[in-house]
Design a protein around this motif. Sequence first.
Motif, PDB file in Angstrom:
ATOM      1  N   ILE A   1      -7.519-124.929 -28.223  1.00  0.00           N
ATOM      2  CA  ILE A   1      -8.683-124.153 -28.170  1.00  0.00           C
ATOM      3  C   ILE A   1      -9.090-123.396 -29.486  1.00  0.00           C
ATOM      4  O   ILE A   1      -8.260-122.719 -30.119  1.00  0.00           O
TER       5      ILE A   1
ATOM      6  N   SER B   1      -4.719-120.548 -21.284  1.00  0.00           N
ATOM      7  CA  SER B   1      -5.331-121.685 -21.482  1.00  0.00           C
ATOM      8  C   SER B   1      -6.246-121.915 -20.464  1.00  0.00           C
ATOM      9  O   SER B   1      -7.332-121.178 -20.128  1.00  0.00           O
ATOM     10  N   TYR B   2      -6.184-123.108 -19.772  1.00  0.00           N
ATOM     11  CA  TYR B   2      -7.168-123.419 -18.486  1.00  0.00           C
ATOM     12  C   TYR B   2      -7.184-122.472 -17.508  1.00  0.00           C
ATOM     13  O   TYR B   2      -7.834-122.059 -16.468  1.00  0.00           O
TER      14      TYR B   2
ATOM     15  N   PHE C   1     -11.914-129.640 -16.147  1.00  0.00           N
ATOM     16  CA  PHE C   1     -12.498-129.214 -17.349  1.00  0.00           C
ATOM     17  C   PHE C   1     -13.927-129.672 -17.353  1.00  0.00           C
ATOM     18  O   PHE C   1     -14.686-129.081 -17.909  1.00  0.00           O
TER      19      PHE C   1
ATOM     20  N   LEU D   1      -9.440-120.066 -21.855  1.00  0.00           N
ATOM     21  CA  LEU D   1     -10.951-120.234 -21.429  1.00  0.00           C
ATOM     22  C   LEU D   1     -11.371-119.269 -20.807  1.00  0.00           C
ATOM     23  O   LEU D   1     -10.819-118.710 -19.888  1.00  0.00           O
TER      24      LEU D   1
ATOM     25  N   ALA E   1      -9.644-119.873 -16.944  1.00  0.00           N
ATOM     26  CA  ALA E   1     -11.195-120.156 -16.021  1.00  0.00           C
ATOM     27  C   ALA E   1     -10.643-120.244 -14.618  1.00  0.00           C
ATOM     28  O   ALA E   1     -11.464-119.789 -13.831  1.00  0.00           O
TER      29      ALA E   1
ATOM     30  N   SER F   1     -18.249-125.213 -18.486  1.00  0.00           N
ATOM     31  CA  SER F   1     -17.193-125.718 -18.139  1.00  0.00           C
ATOM     32  C   SER F   1     -16.354-125.854 -19.425  1.00  0.00           C
ATOM     33  O   SER F   1     -16.704-125.439 -20.572  1.00  0.00           O
ATOM     34  N   GLY F   2     -15.239-126.190 -19.354  1.00  0.00           N
ATOM     35  CA  GLY F   2     -14.242-126.487 -20.488  1.00  0.00           C
ATOM     36  C   GLY F   2     -14.730-127.160 -21.524  1.00  0.00           C
ATOM     37  O   GLY F   2     -14.705-127.208 -22.539  1.00  0.00           O
TER      38      GLY F   2
END
Length: 318
Positions: free
Chosen positions: A230, A107-108, A205, A132, A111, A139-140
């Motif tokens: 997502i 997920s996040y 995000f 991500l 990133a 950015s998210g």
Amino acid sequence: MTALAIFGARHRILRAHVTVAGCALALCVASAAPADGDTSGAKPTVVLVHGAFADGSSWDGVISRLERSGYTVVAPANPLRGLYNDSTYIASVLNSIKGPVVLAGHSYGGAVISSAAAGNPQVKSLVYVSALMPDVGESGMSLAARFPSELSTATRSVPYRESGRSGTDLYLKRDKVHQVFAADLPESEANLLGVTQRPVATTAFSEKAKVAAWKSIASWALVGRQDKTINPEQERFQAKRAGAHTVEINSSHVSLIAHPEAVTDLILQAAGASSAQSSLATTGSVYDARVEAGIAGASLVVGTGIVLLGRRLRRRLP
């Protein structure tokens, strides 16, 4: 010269041929042998970075499987305070690990690993699990604007203050956790995730990526076809753009919890490729050069021996 003398001379020549060939073979073997203490092919350490609303325990099923396969695993706490802060922290964790690393993010967390791995030669592979994968300047939030999902309807904002600064945290709405976040888990388990969730600062995000490690490090990606947090189309777009080795499974956003076998298999693929690349980088050119030198040396020995034997034969035989 008698027949007996001629036979004796030929016998001595045959023994000389065998001796020369034996020396050549020994030289080839010595030249081709790997150096003492060669540790190439050692298993990398697997570092697992969780995403928003979660903690390291979300990797439990994956960790146990990786450890049974003989891997050392580290699952640090992602601070969830912002992309710049979090990636700096995870980069410091990576710097504390000796040897090659396979870095996975959910997920996040995807990133975060894309920023944390940049410029670190020890990171051999990146694995993105329903994650991500922002490019530089993205950015998210900007990716979500292009590929909308149901997450925007499933969060609530809560102001926070810490150490003299303030900001906004995001929480999952408890009645949305099962539907949007973890649809393929039992409802009781999804409810537990809602109770124990860790909030994520909105800066996680909103901050734009300054680097994208997937541009220079081999990557693997898992797409959850039923992901409502997502957008699966976003996951496919990111993976294709990165040239990632991609698999798709029928999963919600929490594939690492609901389908730990599939996630583990993907990480093992990345780890296997990492070990192979490390072995080639460590021994390939040296091994080839030494074999070539050994063959050349053996050829010189054989050639010289044949010339000398020929001269001796001409002197001794009629």
